[in-house]
Write a protein that holds these residues in place. Sequence first.
Motif, PDB file in Angstrom:
ATOM      1  N   ARG A 194      -6.816   2.012   0.389  1.00  0.00           N
ATOM      2  CA  ARG A 194      -7.367   0.426  -0.064  1.00  0.00           C
ATOM      3  C   ARG A 194      -8.186   0.436  -1.120  1.00  0.00           C
ATOM      4  NH1 ARG A 194      -7.325  -2.983   5.592  1.00  0.00           N
ATOM      5  NH2 ARG A 194      -4.968  -2.628   6.245  1.00  0.00           N
ATOM      6  N   ASN A 195      -9.223   1.456  -1.124  1.00  0.00           N
ATOM      7  CA  ASN A 195     -10.338   1.284  -1.960  1.00  0.00           C
ATOM      8  C   ASN A 195      -9.965   1.960  -3.588  1.00  0.00           C
ATOM      9  OD1 ASN A 195     -10.134   4.105  -1.724  1.00  0.00           O
ATOM     10  ND2 ASN A 195     -12.174   4.439  -1.333  1.00  0.00           N
ATOM     11  N   GLU A 200       0.854  -1.205   0.014  1.00  0.00           N
ATOM     12  CA  GLU A 200      -0.203  -0.098  -0.034  1.00  0.00           C
ATOM     13  C   GLU A 200       0.872   1.189   0.021  1.00  0.00           C
ATOM     14  OE1 GLU A 200      -2.741  -0.115   3.352  1.00  0.00           O
ATOM     15  OE2 GLU A 200      -3.782  -2.107   2.485  1.00  0.00           O
TER      16      GLU A 200
END
Length: 201
Positions: free
Chosen positions: A152-153, A54
Amino acid sequence: MTGYSCSMSSSGSSIARRALALVLIFLTGLVLLPAAAFAREAQISDVLVTNQGEAMTVFARVTNCFTRDMESAIMAGVPTTFTFLVNLYRERNYWPDKKIAAAVVRQTIKYDNVKKVFVVTTAGNKNATAFQDLESAKRAMAEMTAQLYIPRNVDRRQGVFYALIKAKLDKVRLPLYMEYIFFFVSLWDFETDWYRKEVAF
């Protein structure tokens, strides 16, 4: 003889006035010329982007960012700060591109006249690095590492992603006595153009 002497004096005075006018025009030109006439334009180069889950790490360097006046100010103990702006975008059709993440990196160089070292610090990092010579400190100042954290989306499989990177010198307010010494201090302000780097996840 008297009339001849007066004629020569008038001619000499006229030449002196012309010379003075040329000098004034030259000095005015120095003041009005842009900074680019005195130094090459600062720009972003050597950009490298790596992905780690990430997190995204962006490396970059700003070139042509130091002038003699800057170096003189640093040697006089004036703290000098570079600010790097790093933004990550996703291209969108029919809509403005969406900003996904952003980071700001501020690095400051200051000469310690007692210890005779150049100290480079990065905002948010408690550890400072000391250098014995100005050239090494300048290299450290010109290099930037930024961390971007991807939400994360974000669907990394859709769209084109790119990073925009810019560097600028923070405005410095010199002590009053130094403002007279660095008459052209405004010439060592700089701000690069945005550098675009496409990113592959």
